[in-house]
Design a protein around this motif. Sequence first.
Motif, short mmCIF file in Angstrom:
data_model
loop_
_atom_site.label_atom_id
_atom_site.label_comp_id
_atom_site.label_asym_id
_atom_site.label_seq_id
_atom_site.Cartn_x
_atom_site.Cartn_y
_atom_site.Cartn_z
N GLN A 229 0.80 -1.22 0.00
CA GLN A 229 0.00 0.00 0.00
C GLN A 229 0.83 1.28 0.00
N ASN A 230 2.13 1.16 -0.26
CA ASN A 230 2.95 2.36 -0.42
C ASN A 230 2.69 3.03 -1.77
N LYS A 231 2.91 4.31 -1.82
CA LYS A 231 2.80 5.04 -3.07
C LYS A 231 4.10 4.91 -3.86
N VAL A 232 3.97 4.68 -5.15
CA VAL A 232 5.15 4.52 -6.00
C VAL A 232 4.88 5.20 -7.33
N ASN A 233 5.90 5.82 -7.91
CA ASN A 233 5.75 6.55 -9.16
C ASN A 233 5.98 5.63 -10.36
N ALA A 234 5.03 5.61 -11.25
CA ALA A 234 5.20 4.89 -12.51
C ALA A 234 6.13 5.69 -13.41
N HIS A 235 6.85 4.99 -14.28
CA HIS A 235 7.80 5.67 -15.16
C HIS A 235 7.94 4.85 -16.45
N GLY A 236 8.85 5.28 -17.31
CA GLY A 236 9.11 4.56 -18.55
C GLY A 236 7.92 4.52 -19.49
N PHE A 237 7.14 5.59 -19.51
CA PHE A 237 5.91 5.58 -20.31
C PHE A 237 6.21 5.53 -21.81
N ILE A 238 5.53 4.62 -22.50
CA ILE A 238 5.62 4.50 -23.95
C ILE A 238 4.20 4.41 -24.51
N ARG A 239 4.05 4.79 -25.74
CA ARG A 239 2.71 4.81 -26.34
C ARG A 239 2.36 3.43 -26.91
N GLN A 240 1.23 2.89 -26.47
CA GLN A 240 0.71 1.65 -27.05
C GLN A 240 -0.01 1.94 -28.36
N ASN A 241 -0.81 2.97 -28.35
CA ASN A 241 -1.54 3.45 -29.54
C ASN A 241 -1.92 4.90 -29.25
N PRO A 242 -2.63 5.58 -30.15
CA PRO A 242 -2.89 7.00 -29.94
C PRO A 242 -3.62 7.36 -28.65
N CYS A 243 -4.33 6.41 -28.04
CA CYS A 243 -5.08 6.77 -26.83
C CYS A 243 -4.68 5.96 -25.60
N LYS A 244 -3.64 5.14 -25.70
CA LYS A 244 -3.21 4.34 -24.54
C LYS A 244 -1.70 4.42 -24.37
N THR A 245 -1.27 4.54 -23.12
CA THR A 245 0.14 4.63 -22.79
C THR A 245 0.47 3.61 -21.71
N LEU A 246 1.63 2.97 -21.84
CA LEU A 246 2.05 1.93 -20.91
C LEU A 246 3.22 2.42 -20.07
N GLY A 247 3.25 1.98 -18.82
CA GLY A 247 4.36 2.31 -17.94
C GLY A 247 4.61 1.19 -16.96
N ILE A 248 5.66 1.33 -16.16
CA ILE A 248 5.98 0.35 -15.14
C ILE A 248 6.25 1.09 -13.82
N ALA A 249 6.12 0.37 -12.72
CA ALA A 249 6.41 0.95 -11.41
C ALA A 249 7.06 -0.12 -10.55
N LYS A 250 8.10 0.26 -9.83
CA LYS A 250 8.81 -0.66 -8.94
C LYS A 250 8.75 -0.13 -7.52
N CYS A 251 8.26 -0.97 -6.62
CA CYS A 251 8.11 -0.59 -5.23
C CYS A 251 9.31 -1.06 -4.41
N GLU A 252 9.59 -0.37 -3.31
CA GLU A 252 10.70 -0.74 -2.45
C GLU A 252 10.53 -2.14 -1.85
N CYS A 253 9.28 -2.61 -1.77
CA CYS A 253 9.03 -3.93 -1.21
C CYS A 253 9.40 -5.04 -2.19
N GLY A 254 9.75 -4.66 -3.43
CA GLY A 254 10.13 -5.64 -4.44
C GLY A 254 9.09 -5.90 -5.50
#
Length: 305
Positions: A229-254
Amino acid sequence: MNYIILDMEWNQPLYAKMTVTEPVVLHAEVVQIGAVKLDESFCVTDTFNIIISPKYYKKMHKKVQTLTGITNEELKNGTPFPEAFSLFRKWCGDDIVLLTWGPDDIPVLKDNMILHSIDTEYIPKNYNLQVIFDAQITKEHRQMSLSGALETLGETGEEAHNALHDAKNTAIVCRHLDMVSGLENYDELKAIFLTPFGEETDFCGGEYETKRAALRDSEVYEVECPDCQNKVNAHGFIRQNPCKTLGIAKCECGSELFVRLKFVRKEEKYRVKRAVLPMTDEFRAFYEEKKEISNSFKKRRHTPR
């Protein structure tokens, strides 16, 4: 009755500002229709394939051309959508059901019909075969790519990202499914099947002039880790298509998370829907595939000619 496996390829605007907004917001203009006809025993009886000359997005987006292999010359020599759709409809016959792999083809078909003032009441009953595949084969309550489904079944299909090839590959998957039971229980199965890449939350953030502005808002890219339940920032955003974007997030808990943002445009403003799921091998492969395509496109775009 015949069952029509429908697959389409579509082009997109070269730049967001070129997007057609009337009579629909046109994110995808169909450039190929491929289909396979199955009889009542779900045996293949015929195929259909046609290249379409687009009305608005007449030049192939480089990313789309790389995926599909469809050239600008083929588009010039293609058939206009109204004529192509008329031929497709005649080929289908009257008593049909449409089968697709995924939830995108029918909305795109509907938008293109509206674009050309074709009555959308024609669209018959349709089913997303991913729902049946998930219920009978993987049982993971998530979307699987067509290539992933073939691999799961130990099948080798034809080269992907060609509408006819993908329709044929979908027919191969159908041979492994109890289609009668799947179609009979479809509404119940669909109710428990997650939308692509997970159920989206309610809208997050506010209203934005641009997608880039939305990505700068911490309320959009700050997600909650489901494990701690910690807050974590998503990053590495790339475009899937004109209206969708993908990203990843890594938490300190692993924990590692897969994040998808869907941009919904209304009255010249953007709002964002967000899906956050635990990272899986399939999500990682999907993300890396889109990342590679995005990086390749950027390199070509900035390479001196």
